[in-house]
Design an enzyme around this catalytic site. Structure first.
Site, mmCIF file in Angstrom:
data_model
loop_
_atom_site.group_PDB
_atom_site.id
_atom_site.type_symbol
_atom_site.label_atom_id
_atom_site.label_comp_id
_atom_site.label_asym_id
_atom_site.label_seq_id
_atom_site.Cartn_x
_atom_site.Cartn_y
_atom_site.Cartn_z
ATOM 1 C CD GLU A 190 19.505 77.671 -3.725
ATOM 2 O OE1 GLU A 190 18.302 77.429 -3.966
ATOM 3 O OE2 GLU A 190 19.954 78.820 -3.594
ATOM 4 C CB THR A 206 14.691 79.769 -5.153
ATOM 5 O OG1 THR A 206 15.895 79.622 -4.433
ATOM 6 C CG2 THR A 206 14.430 78.510 -5.963
ATOM 7 C CG HIS A 240 20.478 78.049 0.315
ATOM 8 N ND1 HIS A 240 20.756 78.969 1.294
ATOM 9 C CD2 HIS A 240 19.414 78.527 -0.370
ATOM 10 C CE1 HIS A 240 19.897 79.963 1.206
ATOM 11 N NE2 HIS A 240 19.068 79.730 0.203
ATOM 12 C CG HIS A 242 19.577 82.700 -6.918
ATOM 13 N ND1 HIS A 242 20.525 82.509 -5.942
ATOM 14 C CD2 HIS A 242 18.479 81.991 -6.524
ATOM 15 C CE1 HIS A 242 20.024 81.743 -4.989
ATOM 16 N NE2 HIS A 242 18.781 81.397 -5.315
HETATM 17 C C1 GP9 Z 1 14.064 77.499 -0.272
HETATM 18 C C2 GP9 Z 1 15.039 77.361 -1.377
HETATM 19 C C3 GP9 Z 1 16.136 78.352 -1.245
HETATM 20 O O1 GP9 Z 1 12.977 76.690 -0.382
HETATM 21 O O2 GP9 Z 1 14.401 77.455 -2.587
HETATM 22 O O3 GP9 Z 1 15.667 79.616 -1.376
HETATM 23 P P1 GP9 Z 1 16.552 80.861 -1.774
HETATM 24 O O4 GP9 Z 1 17.073 81.440 -0.505
HETATM 25 O O5 GP9 Z 1 17.639 80.428 -2.683
HETATM 26 O O6 GP9 Z 1 15.590 81.758 -2.456
HETATM 27 MN MN MN Z 2 17.963 79.603 -4.521
#
Ligand code: GP9
Ligand code: MN
Length: 631
Positions: free
Chosen positions: A250, A292, A407, A467
């Protein structure tokens, strides 16, 4: 009784206009390059506000007040939603994203972080308008003469037309080239932008209905000639029959790799891992609003995600030819491990559609207050709890793990933090280092568990950043950390994310060639010895000698061996120097202004646009309905 103040619809328009303008200038990071842009930005809030509030003159006296009241409230809510959204994504809402209601509901801790008490000030004028329209209704209500009504309508239409003409002069072809939402918002205002967005979305829907297979041969020819899916490397099949473990890291960006904070390595485990993996140091993410899910889409399909909305949502029911399906046919058991609600990003629908056998979502994990933070289950317990499932599924398997702790807003409890925070004006960046370090430790733990279980020696392990984690919004703080001013060139370079391929028994190597998420599918399939020469995708096997000469970012920027192109400027990739357009004084020295021919990026830019367009065509038209992958 004689009125000596303007009618309520004018008061409401002015207040609403001022508020919108303040928002544009101080909340949205809108770049203004010249006086004209500043002028357009100044007038458009009033133009749109007047257009809507002036409708009230056509209503009966009683309805006038109700209309103005609710217009002011609803308009403010739309602005406010955009503000909250912008704080997270540094972007404006689009309709497909807005319809991701289940996502919005899941945002949980993030949403609270994105709303501030001071935001209440935002609703001051609404309160005033409600007061005036309810308590002062008798003196505020006007029964307009026909002449005045027509006058109000004419003025509002003239204003809109004037605004659009100015916008067209400032930005020719604004509406055809919707490459940038910010341009739309700053030129025609956020409300007109939303109307435009709705129209565009309806068009997208229509595209699928009217598409047929006639576009496929052209795309197929392009792929055969330019992508060459047949192209294999000497590593083809080196990992035949091995498990494939893919970890989506992440928000992990390359700038932390092999970097330090206060003299301490940020990612000690990953830095060591470079020593016995193929590590791609110039690997770019190519995601857009789907974050993601866009990165997953790229990896599974070798197609680009969409310029707007999340393709997982908008086109989750399309026909695809994705990795889980292909590997499933090759005898693999396929699964995803991710401790979030299964409906987030529409994953349940999409995973099922692209052929995953099993999705271990939040319900497969024991999630408690102690083992959670931010978005949910922390990465360490996540990997730990995943092991029992991983050990029980049939081999060979393709298993994807999606981490969560690193995140936004990058919250971590004291006892989990093993590195100091950074010290800058950006809380986001300051905290980022701690959650990155936590993820690094969780990966080390996962590797240890894989070794202990015996799966390690029998698995290819791939790690990829999904990302960016730190948006342009934090450029100032980022500049402090990297000790330089962040230019648009650096912004592109900051889109690099780490990509590791660990193959048991293979020595490590750092690979510098440009690469991107689009290349993951053919690269991994080839390592596993799976032939995909009939595939339609836009990536190449990264171990093959020859590859097309660019990595397209989803906003139309690109990276090639020699150049980086972004925001209509062409940079030298190695030095970051602007090659085109020349600075004014340089051109006058040469006594000729630079022409399109001097733009060395132009020919590549043309290819980039073409390729992105082909990929979009496939998705919008659901064109794989008309293609036979088995021939
Ligand atoms: C949510 C996780 C995070 O399930 O994959 O999502 P993002 O905000 O990075 O797209
Ligand atoms: Mn993500």
């Amino acid at each position: 009784m004689k009125r000596n103040y303007p009618p309520l619809y004018i008061i409401a328009s002015v207040l609403f206009g001022i508020k919108t303008y303040i928002l544009y200038r101080f909340a949205f990071n809108i770049s203004l390059d010249n006086i004209m842009q500043e002028f357009i930005l100044l007038i458009n809030p009033f133009v749109s506000a007047f257009l809507v509030f002036a409708i009230s003159v056509w209503l009966s006296s009683k309805r006038q007040m109700t209309f103005i009241r609710y217009t002011s409230l609803i308009g403010t809510l739309i602005l406010y939603f955009n503000l909250v959204f912008y704080r997270n994504f540094a972007d404006f809402i689009t309709i497909p994203v807005l319809f991701q209601g289940s996502n919005a509901a899941d945002l949980g801790s993030s949403v609270l972080n994105l709303m501030h008490v001071q935001d209440l000030l935002f609703f001051l004028d609404v309160v005033l308008i409600w007061y005036l329209s309810k308590r002062q209704a008798p003196i505020m209500t006007v029964s307009y003469k026909k002449r005045n009504r027509v006058m109000a309508l004419t003025v509002s239409l003239l204003l809109v037309v004037g605004n659009f003409i100015l916008a067209e002069i400032e930005r020719p072809q604004l509406f055809q080239r919707t490459f940038d939402r910010e341009y739309l918002v700053k030129n025609i205002g956020i409300f007109n932008y939303h109307i435009y967005d709705i129209a565009l979305h309806s068009k997208t829907e229509a595209q699928r209905v009217f598409a047929d297979g006639n576009d496929m041969p052209e795309i197929q020819t392009y792929v055969e000639e330019n992508i060459n899916p047949d192209m294999k490397s000497e590593l083809f099949g080196v990992a035949k029959g091995k498990n494939l473990i893919f970890v989506s890291m992440e928000s992990l960006q390359t700038f932390v790799i092999n970097n330090t904070l206060n003299g301490e390595e940020v990612t000690p485990f990953l830095n060591d891992l470079i020593g016995d993996s193929y590590y791609f140091e110039n690997f770019y993410h190519q995601t857009a609003q789907g974050k993601t899910s866009d990165s997953e889409f790229l990896v599974e399909n070798s197609l680009y995600p969409l310029p707007r909305g999340a393709v997982f949502f908008t086109h989750g029911q399309n026909e695809y030819h994705a990795m889980p399906e292909i590997l499933g046919e090759a005898g693999y058991y396929t699964s995803v491990f991710h401790a979030n609600n299964k409906s987030f990003w529409n994953r349940d629908v999409m995973y099922d559609n692209i052929g995953y056998d099993e999705f271990y979502d939040v319900d497969s994990y024991e999630v408690t207050e102690e083992n959670s933070i931010g978005w949910g289950l922390k990465d360490k317990p996540f990997f730990e709890q995943s092991m029992k499932y991983l050990q029980s599924i049939p081999q060979p398997f393709y298993s994807k793990f999606i981490t969560l702790t690193n995140h936004y807003p990058f919250d971590l409890s004291e006892e989990d933090a093993t590195i100091e925070k950074f010290d800058s004006n950006s809380k986001t960046l300051n905290q980022y280092f701690q959650t990155v370090r936590y993820m690094d430790e969780s990966l080390k733990q996962f590797f240890d568990e894989l070794k202990a279980s015996g799966l390690y020696d029998n698995s290819v392990i791939v790690l990829m950043g999904d990302h960016y984690g730190i948006s342009d919004f934090h450029n100032k703080a980022m500049g402090m950390y990297l000790d330089k001013e962040i230019t648009p060139y650096d912004e592109v370079q900051l889109q690099r994310v780490p990509f590791f391929i660990h193959i048991p028994g293979k020595e490590g190597k750092v690979i510098s060639k440009i690469a991107g998420q689009i290349d993951v599918k053919p690269t991994l399939l080839h390592l596993l010895g799976v032939d995909n020469s009939n595939d339609i995708g836009f990536g190449t096997d990264l171990f093959a000698d020859d590859r097309k000469d660019f990595i397209a970012l989803r906003d139309g920027s690109f990276v090639s061996n020699n150049y980086i192109y972004t925001e209509e400027k062409c940079y030298d990739r190695n030095t970051g120097e602007i090659l085109y357009p020349m600075e004014e004084d340089e051109t006058s020295e040469r006594e000729s202004s630079d022409t399109e021919e001097d733009n060395l990026c132009a020919p590549i830019k043309e290819k980039v646009d073409k390729e992105l367009n082909y990929s979009d065509q496939i998705i919008y038209g659901d064109l794989f309905r008309f293609y036979n992958f088995d021939k």
